[in-house]
Design a protein around this motif. Structure first.
Motif, mmCIF file in Angstrom:
data_model
loop_
_atom_site.group_PDB
_atom_site.id
_atom_site.type_symbol
_atom_site.label_atom_id
_atom_site.label_comp_id
_atom_site.label_asym_id
_atom_site.label_seq_id
_atom_site.Cartn_x
_atom_site.Cartn_y
_atom_site.Cartn_z
ATOM 1 N N TRP A 1 0.810 -1.215 0.000
ATOM 2 C CA TRP A 1 0.000 0.000 0.000
ATOM 3 C C TRP A 1 0.845 1.267 0.000
ATOM 4 C CZ3 TRP A 1 -3.950 -2.514 -1.301
ATOM 5 C CH2 TRP A 1 -4.442 -3.621 -0.621
ATOM 6 N N ARG A 2 2.131 1.139 -0.189
ATOM 7 C CA ARG A 2 3.033 2.300 -0.090
ATOM 8 C C ARG A 2 2.606 3.463 -0.983
ATOM 9 N NH1 ARG A 2 9.645 2.280 -0.941
ATOM 10 N NH2 ARG A 2 9.881 4.533 -1.130
ATOM 11 N N ASP A 3 2.131 3.166 -2.190
ATOM 12 C CA ASP A 3 1.717 4.208 -3.133
ATOM 13 C C ASP A 3 0.201 4.368 -3.205
ATOM 14 O OD1 ASP A 3 4.363 4.850 -3.911
ATOM 15 O OD2 ASP A 3 4.398 3.090 -5.220
ATOM 16 N N GLY A 4 -0.472 3.873 -2.175
ATOM 17 C CA GLY A 4 -1.922 3.997 -2.128
ATOM 18 C C GLY A 4 -2.608 2.655 -2.199
ATOM 19 N N SER A 5 -3.886 2.649 -1.836
ATOM 20 C CA SER A 5 -4.677 1.419 -1.897
ATOM 21 C C SER A 5 -5.735 1.543 -2.986
ATOM 22 C CB SER A 5 -5.297 1.129 -0.526
ATOM 23 O OG SER A 5 -6.092 2.211 -0.061
ATOM 24 N N PHE A 6 -6.856 2.164 -2.684
ATOM 25 C CA PHE A 6 -7.918 2.331 -3.678
ATOM 26 C C PHE A 6 -7.532 3.306 -4.794
ATOM 27 C CE2 PHE A 6 -9.944 1.287 0.381
ATOM 28 C CZ PHE A 6 -10.637 0.137 0.025
ATOM 29 N N THR A 7 -6.503 4.114 -4.558
ATOM 30 C CA THR A 7 -6.074 5.095 -5.567
ATOM 31 C C THR A 7 -4.665 4.812 -6.075
ATOM 32 O OG1 THR A 7 -5.138 6.683 -3.980
ATOM 33 C CG2 THR A 7 -7.510 6.831 -4.431
ATOM 34 N N ASN A 8 -4.171 3.613 -5.841
ATOM 35 C CA ASN A 8 -2.834 3.255 -6.310
ATOM 36 C C ASN A 8 -2.789 3.280 -7.846
ATOM 37 O OD1 ASN A 8 -0.434 1.528 -7.006
ATOM 38 N ND2 ASN A 8 -0.344 1.353 -4.776
ATOM 39 N N PRO A 9 -1.751 3.846 -8.446
ATOM 40 C CA PRO A 9 -1.662 3.862 -9.915
ATOM 41 C C PRO A 9 -1.631 2.472 -10.543
ATOM 42 C CG PRO A 9 -0.097 5.415 -8.948
ATOM 43 C CD PRO A 9 -0.633 4.594 -7.828
ATOM 44 N N MET B 1 -2.980 6.035 3.104
ATOM 45 C CA MET B 1 -1.956 6.105 2.067
ATOM 46 C C MET B 1 -2.508 6.625 0.742
ATOM 47 S SD MET B 1 0.678 5.379 3.720
ATOM 48 C CE MET B 1 1.833 5.404 2.358
ATOM 49 N N ASP B 2 -3.786 6.945 0.720
ATOM 50 C CA ASP B 2 -4.414 7.473 -0.490
ATOM 51 C C ASP B 2 -4.406 8.994 -0.427
ATOM 52 O OD1 ASP B 2 -5.448 5.108 -2.068
ATOM 53 O OD2 ASP B 2 -6.223 4.652 -0.071
ATOM 54 N N GLY B 3 -3.412 9.581 -1.083
ATOM 55 C CA GLY B 3 -3.254 11.033 -1.059
ATOM 56 C C GLY B 3 -1.981 11.432 -1.766
ATOM 57 N N TRP B 4 -1.373 12.513 -1.293
ATOM 58 C CA TRP B 4 -0.157 13.011 -1.941
ATOM 59 C C TRP B 4 0.640 13.856 -0.958
ATOM 60 C CZ3 TRP B 4 -5.130 14.493 -2.685
ATOM 61 C CH2 TRP B 4 -5.457 15.816 -2.396
ATOM 62 N N ASP B 5 1.896 14.076 -1.296
ATOM 63 C CA ASP B 5 2.798 14.879 -0.471
ATOM 64 C C ASP B 5 3.259 16.154 -1.183
ATOM 65 O OD1 ASP B 5 2.977 12.913 1.715
ATOM 66 O OD2 ASP B 5 4.043 11.692 0.240
ATOM 67 N N TYR B 6 3.415 16.060 -2.524
ATOM 68 C CA TYR B 6 3.955 17.179 -3.304
ATOM 69 C C TYR B 6 2.981 17.579 -4.411
ATOM 70 C CZ TYR B 6 8.550 16.232 -1.210
ATOM 71 O OH TYR B 6 9.592 16.057 -0.336
ATOM 72 N N SER B 7 3.094 18.806 -4.848
ATOM 73 C CA SER B 7 2.365 19.236 -6.036
ATOM 74 C C SER B 7 2.831 18.413 -7.238
ATOM 75 C CB SER B 7 2.620 20.723 -6.310
ATOM 76 O OG SER B 7 2.152 21.526 -5.251
ATOM 77 N N PHE B 8 1.920 18.104 -8.132
ATOM 78 C CA PHE B 8 2.176 17.334 -9.354
ATOM 79 C C PHE B 8 2.619 15.898 -9.076
ATOM 80 C CE2 PHE B 8 2.954 21.813 -10.404
ATOM 81 C CZ PHE B 8 2.010 21.990 -11.402
ATOM 82 N N GLN B 9 2.366 15.408 -7.870
ATOM 83 C CA GLN B 9 2.756 14.028 -7.536
ATOM 84 C C GLN B 9 1.748 13.019 -8.053
ATOM 85 O OE1 GLN B 9 3.398 13.362 -3.346
ATOM 86 N NE2 GLN B 9 3.894 11.201 -3.593
ATOM 87 N N ILE C 1 -4.500 13.774 2.503
ATOM 88 C CA ILE C 1 -5.249 12.544 2.276
ATOM 89 C C ILE C 1 -6.476 12.876 1.436
ATOM 90 C CG2 ILE C 1 -6.562 10.696 3.404
ATOM 91 C CD1 ILE C 1 -4.539 10.928 5.724
ATOM 92 N N VAL C 2 -6.846 11.962 0.548
ATOM 93 C CA VAL C 2 -7.899 12.228 -0.425
ATOM 94 C C VAL C 2 -9.264 12.439 0.240
ATOM 95 C CG1 VAL C 2 -8.461 9.807 -0.865
ATOM 96 C CG2 VAL C 2 -8.756 11.497 -2.693
ATOM 97 N N VAL C 3 -9.463 11.910 1.460
ATOM 98 C CA VAL C 3 -10.679 12.192 2.237
ATOM 99 C C VAL C 3 -10.268 12.902 3.527
ATOM 100 C CG1 VAL C 3 -12.321 10.513 1.323
ATOM 101 C CG2 VAL C 3 -10.594 9.750 2.941
ATOM 102 N N PRO C 4 -10.065 14.232 3.471
ATOM 103 C CA PRO C 4 -9.491 14.953 4.601
ATOM 104 C C PRO C 4 -10.498 15.455 5.626
ATOM 105 C CG PRO C 4 -9.697 16.432 2.743
ATOM 106 C CD PRO C 4 -10.190 15.090 2.275
ATOM 107 N N ASP C 5 -11.783 15.484 5.290
ATOM 108 C CA ASP C 5 -12.766 16.104 6.176
ATOM 109 C C ASP C 5 -14.137 15.495 5.953
ATOM 110 O OD1 ASP C 5 -13.752 17.345 3.794
ATOM 111 O OD2 ASP C 5 -12.247 18.911 4.026
ATOM 112 N N VAL C 6 -15.073 15.894 6.805
ATOM 113 C CA VAL C 6 -16.411 15.301 6.730
ATOM 114 C C VAL C 6 -17.123 15.684 5.443
ATOM 115 C CG1 VAL C 6 -17.605 17.170 7.995
ATOM 116 C CG2 VAL C 6 -18.500 14.827 8.066
ATOM 117 N N ALA C 7 -16.947 16.918 4.980
ATOM 118 C CA ALA C 7 -17.646 17.356 3.769
ATOM 119 C C ALA C 7 -17.199 16.557 2.547
ATOM 120 C CB ALA C 7 -17.415 18.850 3.544
#
Length: 321
Positions: A82-90, A123-131, A170-176
């Protein structure tokens, strides 16, 4: 208000950050027995796959204690895959494995007598712009959850949001965002795990987050803990944000919440079992404080009293008792 306490047995296991090991590893059988010995505990939250390597053995261990299984917590963050993501892994094969893992967790939950799987895709998200490709990432998440939820309609899937850690974003950061995700997936059995500590670091008012999720029919599960809003420190509820905890309980009571309260509380110093005991006692005390102030009085403060006067009245409740 009666609390249905559930113990996250994974938290009684090894605990370490990137610098220090604070608690050693503990066998599953011992952790389940420790949970059962806690006064007021009614259920356990089990991690899949770690706690369910031998499903029958784990089921028997739980049954022997008389506890219920509140939820199965799907871990799609710790293994190297899962290092590069799970449901959003490339990698399409990894995404497929994530969906199949969630489907297996749903089957496991049903076999253990619970209708709930909770998952926090850290693990589903990003750290840098354009990542990452945001379009693809969002589409993969929707498609993966839609397929998993269609696996069976008698088990609910509850997404636990968090703004950061392990990814910077993270791709789901908040309740909204999580509620919007539920709408886009369109499955009735997809909802929200509202972790009070995660709501705090997301800059939310946890009571409002709970109300929003409930209004959408999507509040499936609640985790309680506390922090200083800077980091997810997983502290005893009420140790930092006392009135936010009471307010959250007030609104959960007001909306008629009868689900589980699971406790995501780690301890660096001292005995984790004692920390859990303190957590349960603290939650009961928070409810007692709510009772002491009184629901009718709370309604009056909300509707008829200025914020300054309400603060003075609430503080006076502590002083006079």
């Amino acid at each position: 208000m009666r609390l249905h306490h559930s113990i996250m047995v994974g938290i009684l296991d090894r605990y370490a950050d990137r610098f220090t090991e604070f608690q050693p590893a503990v066998p599953l059988e011992q952790r389940i027995k420790q949970a059962a010995a806690l006064e007021g505990a009614a259920g356990v939250e089990l991690v899949y796959p770690a706690d369910l390597q031998d499903r029958d053995q784990t089921a028997q261990l739980v049954a022997d204690t008389g506890l219920a299984v509140s939820a199965v917590n799907l871990n799609v963050k710790s293994e190297q895959v899962w290092r590069d993501g799970s449901f959003t892994n490339p990698d399409v094969d990894v995404r497929r494995r994530a969906v199949e893992s969630l489907q297996s967790a749903m089957d496991m939950a049903a076999s253990l007598g619970t209708d709930l799987v909770t998952v926090c895709p850290l693990m589903d998200g990003w750290d840098y712009s354009f990542q990452v490709d945001y379009n693809a990432q969002w589409r993969w998440l929707i498609e993966g959850l839609r397929e998993a939820c269609a696996h069976r309609d008698d088990v609910r899937v509850s997404v636990e949001y968090k703004p950061f850690e392990s990814r910077a974003h993270i791709v789901v950061p908040d309740v909204a965002t999580t509620l919007h995700l539920c709408d886009r997936v369109g499955a009735d059995n997809l909802g929200v795990t509202m972790d009070v500590g995660h709501a705090l670091i997301a800059g939310e008012t946890p009571a409002m987050s709970a109300v929003m999720a409930h209004d959408a029919g999507r509040l499936f599960y609640v985790h309680f803990n506390d922090n200083n809003r800077g980091w997810d420190w997983d502290m005893v509820p009420g140790s930092v944000n006392l009135w936010e905890m009471v307010e959250t309980l007030f609104y959960l009571d007001r909306i008629g919440w009868e689900g589980w309260m699971a406790y995501d509380v780690f301890t660096k110093h001292g005995d984790p079992v004692a920390a859990f005991d303190a957590t349960l006692r603290s939650m009961d005390s928070l409810v007692a404080l709510l009772d002491q102030v009184g629901r009718d009085r709370m309604e009056h403060l909300i509707k008829n009293v200025s914020p300054a006067e309400a603060t003075a009245e609430l503080l006076a409740t502590l002083v006079t008792h």
